[in-house]
Design an enzyme around this catalytic site. Sequence first.
Site: not given
Ligand code: COA
Length: 431
Positions: A215-218, A238, A336
């Site tokens: 997936g995307i991200g750290a 994807e 995805g």
């Molecule tokens: N309750 C409250 N806040 C929460 C939380 C929770 N359970 N979980 C995360 N947050 C907050 C974080 O603190 C962060 O806030 P900030 O920006 O103020 O620091 C924000 O929400 C984003 O969380 P983070 O874990 O940093 O998100 P991310 O950028 O790593 O993305 C997903 C994680 C899950 C949102 C992302 O992977 C996603 O959209 N996944 C679904 C789609 C997918 O899986 N695609 C797959 C193929 S690309």
Amino acid sequence: MNNWKVKYLERIVTPKQAVMHIKSGDRVVIGHACGEPPSLIEALVSRAADLIAVEIVHMVAMGPAKYAQLGMEKSFRHNAFFIGASTRKAFEEKRADFTPCFFSEIPRLFKNKILQVDVVLIQITPPDEQGYCSFGISVDYTQAATECAKLVIAQVNSYMPRTGGAKIHLDEIDFIVEKDEPLIELNPPKIGEVEKAIGENVAKLVQDGATLQLGIGAIPDAVLLFLKEKKDLGIHSEMFSDGVVALAESGVITNRKKTLNPGKFIATFLMGTRKLYDFVDKNPSVELHPVDYVNDPYVIGQHEKMISINSALQVDLMGQVNAEMIGSRQFSAVGGQVDYVRGTSRSLNGKSIIALPSTAAGGKISRITSELDRGAAVTTSRYDVHYIVTEYGAANLRGKNLRQRAEALISIAHPDFRVSLINEAQEKGIL
Ligand code: COA
């Protein structure tokens, strides 16, 4: 001169002339993610005063998405398949809509005319000698929208890398705007200590010869840091980003052991920096195909040792994964994720992994909870879930009963929350 060359010249217009063909009430689909055509979007937005109720369909909008900004709502209504940074506010303020849909199924919405496409705005490479252009870094639903649209407007940009796989002939394009400009880039994310620990735990689950979806991200990028000693990894994902290039150059990713499309990097879109775009340009080992192929669980499941790595916001003690909502607030979407979780479950020796930090909000909130927040949606169900990984370890939930799942998940929760999770699980009768 070849016939297509004559037609090509005849179809060249300015961005302003091209978007003059868009009418009030049209549904306009925009090419996806970093592949969106900035010049065409800019020209469309500058026609705001002349247009009413144009529906803009897009998924991950990586540009400024000006059509979704305050003041645009009479002219444009954004219909999103994914909520991202540039569109979240519009959706929260009810100036945009969200349509839940698995990524793999978006092309079907267009092909079956559930969402009839009036206009598509795409960005492609200049034509080759036969008049074919490459969709470059976005094939996904962009190709299906192009096939279905009544009107196809393309920005031809020589910065777009020519990727193998899906292509389009100039005959299929109504208006061409020639505009060379750097593509939108996605810079590598910052990888902190927690992400590194998660990356290390995930990497332990990756076998030599495995095929990866990232997936995307750290977190996916952190996983790549710990794969340097692995052998013969492959990519069927994807999307992929710069981190994959480094592992390909060091010989870790060879795609040799893939049981489907051996020797090939397969993706449906790409997001990264120029380094990635140069790597894929005319690279015979890289192919981009439509998302209804790449993300089809049946196709994914044909890879032996398929490993999918995605992230989440919250997981409850039954293993229900919320990857898209913070309470009742729509934060992102399924993308995805479920396509890969389901496909991977069909793969011989496959593993689907949901990897997330154990806490959020600076450690104040546990992401492993006795139940999902009120209003939150289930993205990956407890029936589909396999591995959950945090910085404290990995929990394999497949075949585990509810009591065993709760125990396994509490063991990888942050230590500060384990006692309260045990108490809540006991109150609910889970433990
Ligand atoms: N309750 C409250 N806040 C929460 C939380 C929770 N359970 N979980 C995360 N947050 C907050 C974080 O603190 C962060 O806030 P900030 O920006 O103020 O620091 C924000 O929400 C984003 O969380 P983070 O874990 O940093 O998100 P991310 O950028 O790593 O993305 C997903 C994680 C899950 C949102 C992302 O992977 C996603 O959209 N996944 C679904 C789609 C997918 O899986 N695609 C797959 C193929 S690309």
